[in-house]
Structure formats: structure tokens, C-alpha cells
Scaffold this motif. Structure first.
Motif, mmCIF file in Angstrom:
data_model
loop_
_atom_site.group_PDB
_atom_site.id
_atom_site.type_symbol
_atom_site.label_atom_id
_atom_site.label_comp_id
_atom_site.label_asym_id
_atom_site.label_seq_id
_atom_site.Cartn_x
_atom_site.Cartn_y
_atom_site.Cartn_z
ATOM 1 N N GLN A 131 49.152 11.087 42.923
ATOM 2 C CA GLN A 131 49.804 10.163 43.844
ATOM 3 C C GLN A 131 48.703 9.420 44.593
ATOM 4 O OE1 GLN A 131 52.257 12.642 46.530
ATOM 5 N NE2 GLN A 131 50.435 13.395 47.546
ATOM 6 N N CYS A 132 49.012 8.227 45.041
ATOM 7 C CA CYS A 132 48.059 7.431 45.816
ATOM 8 C C CYS A 132 48.711 6.998 47.114
ATOM 9 C CB CYS A 132 47.639 6.179 45.044
ATOM 10 S SG CYS A 132 46.821 6.486 43.463
ATOM 11 N N CYS A 133 47.882 6.609 48.075
ATOM 12 C CA CYS A 133 48.368 6.090 49.343
ATOM 13 C C CYS A 133 47.543 4.874 49.729
ATOM 14 C CB CYS A 133 48.246 7.152 50.444
ATOM 15 S SG CYS A 133 49.521 8.439 50.365
ATOM 16 N N GLY A 155 48.071 4.952 54.911
ATOM 17 C CA GLY A 155 48.804 6.202 54.735
ATOM 18 C C GLY A 155 50.194 6.052 54.150
ATOM 19 N N CYS A 197 52.728 6.042 51.206
ATOM 20 C CA CYS A 197 52.748 6.654 49.880
ATOM 21 C C CYS A 197 53.005 5.640 48.777
ATOM 22 C CB CYS A 197 53.854 7.703 49.814
ATOM 23 S SG CYS A 197 53.376 9.233 50.613
ATOM 24 N N CYS A 216 43.333 5.797 41.975
ATOM 25 C CA CYS A 216 43.733 5.202 43.255
ATOM 26 C C CYS A 216 42.737 4.127 43.671
ATOM 27 C CB CYS A 216 43.823 6.271 44.345
ATOM 28 S SG CYS A 216 45.093 7.516 44.062
ATOM 29 N N CYS A 265 46.011 10.574 48.994
ATOM 30 C CA CYS A 265 46.924 10.813 50.111
ATOM 31 C C CYS A 265 46.485 12.021 50.933
ATOM 32 C CB CYS A 265 48.329 11.072 49.591
ATOM 33 S SG CYS A 265 49.037 9.658 48.743
ATOM 34 N N CYS A 289 53.936 13.111 49.134
ATOM 35 C CA CYS A 289 54.833 11.944 49.188
ATOM 36 C C CYS A 289 56.245 12.342 48.754
ATOM 37 C CB CYS A 289 54.280 10.838 48.293
ATOM 38 S SG CYS A 289 52.719 10.194 48.894
ATOM 39 N N THR A 320 46.113 16.058 47.111
ATOM 40 C CA THR A 320 45.867 15.371 48.388
ATOM 41 C C THR A 320 44.359 15.443 48.655
ATOM 42 O OG1 THR A 320 45.856 17.259 49.931
ATOM 43 C CG2 THR A 320 48.026 16.346 49.324
#
Length: 146
Positions: A70-72, A76, A78, A110, A118, A122, A136
Motif C-alpha cells: 500500500q502507498c500513502c 498521509g 491512503c 510508492c 504508509c 489503510c 507500513t
């Protein structure tokens, strides 16, 4: 005449892929969280030099042990999807068999998309990653002093 000197041997490869700018897992380790819990629910701590190639949390208790990427945004927010595509594929359509990512590969992905790792799970943000552990950049808690 003496033979010409042989070229020096190439240095041994440090890993199967070139190191990322961030160099993978930061010192002190990072937490893998429960993808379905918006709070901080750690399932594992990834240690640099030990878990660099890790893509699963065996016995995570989640329907799938594959750690979802996952990326942010820097702010911050999501982003389990990039350009309308789930980062590691859609878990429901893949029956949980999403594309395995290492921490370094997640970080590289990312960064390449103008995002960052992140500091949270998310949960509820799509792709059915609630059924997985998620990467994370949260540091692992320091070990308790004896």
C-alpha cells in the motif's frame, strides 16, 4: 612473456535485486499491520538483514498471509490503488493470491509513483487488502530494557 593480469572478480551480489534508494527496511525494523484494522494492530516486525525478502506473515490469522503493498501521499492519505489499479492486484478477484511484494519493492513502487510508505493500515480503502497483513513504515517498538 607473463600473461596479462586478469580483471578483478566482480563483487558478490548483495541481493537478487539492486538496492533501492531507501535501502529497504530501515534500522530498527518496521511493523506489518492488520490490513482490516484501522488502529495499530501489529502482526509482525520486519528486521533489516533478516526479513528483506519477506513477502508473507505465516500464521497471521488473516484469510491470506501475503503482505499487501500500500502507498500513502506525503500528507498521509491512503492509496491502495495507483492509476486505478490495485497496487498488488485485487485480492477478491485473485482469491487472495495477490502479487508478493517485499518492503523494498513496496517502497520503490510508492516512490516511483510520487507516494511514500504508509504509517498506518489503510483499512477499508479498497482492493480487499483488509484480508491481508499490510506493510507500513512504522518503527517496531524498541525492545523492553531488561
Amino acid at each position: 612473456s607473463p600473461p596479462p593480469p586478469s580483471p578483478p572478480p566482480p563483487p558478490p551480489p548483495t541481493s537478487s535485486s539492486p538496492p533501492t534508494a531507501g535501502g529497504g527496511i530501515p534500522a530498527g525494523g518496521v511493523l506489518v499491520l492488520d490490513g482490516g484494522n484501522q488502529g495499530v494492530a501489529p502482526l509482525a516486525c520486519l528486521i533489516p538483514g533478516v526479513d528483506d525478502g519477506k513477502t508473507t506473515v505465516p500464521g497471521s490469522g488473516k484469510p491470506s498471509d501475503i503482505i499487501a503493498a500500500q502507498c500513502c501521499t506525503v500528507g498521509g492519505t491512503c492509496s491502495r490503488e495507483v492509476n486505478g489499479e490495485c497496487v498488488a492486484g485485487h485480492s477478491k478477484s485473485l482469491n487472495g493470491a495477490i502479487m508478493p511484494f517485499t518492503y523494498a519493492k513496496n517502497e520503490e513502487f510508492c516512490t516511483a509513483n510520487g507516494l511514500e510508505m504508509c504509517k498506518q493500515s489503510c483499512a477499508g480503502k479498497g482492493c480487499f487488502y483488509n484480508y491481508h497483513p499490510v506493510f507500513t513504515s512504522l518503527p517496531c517498538p524498541a525492545p523492553e530494557p531488561c
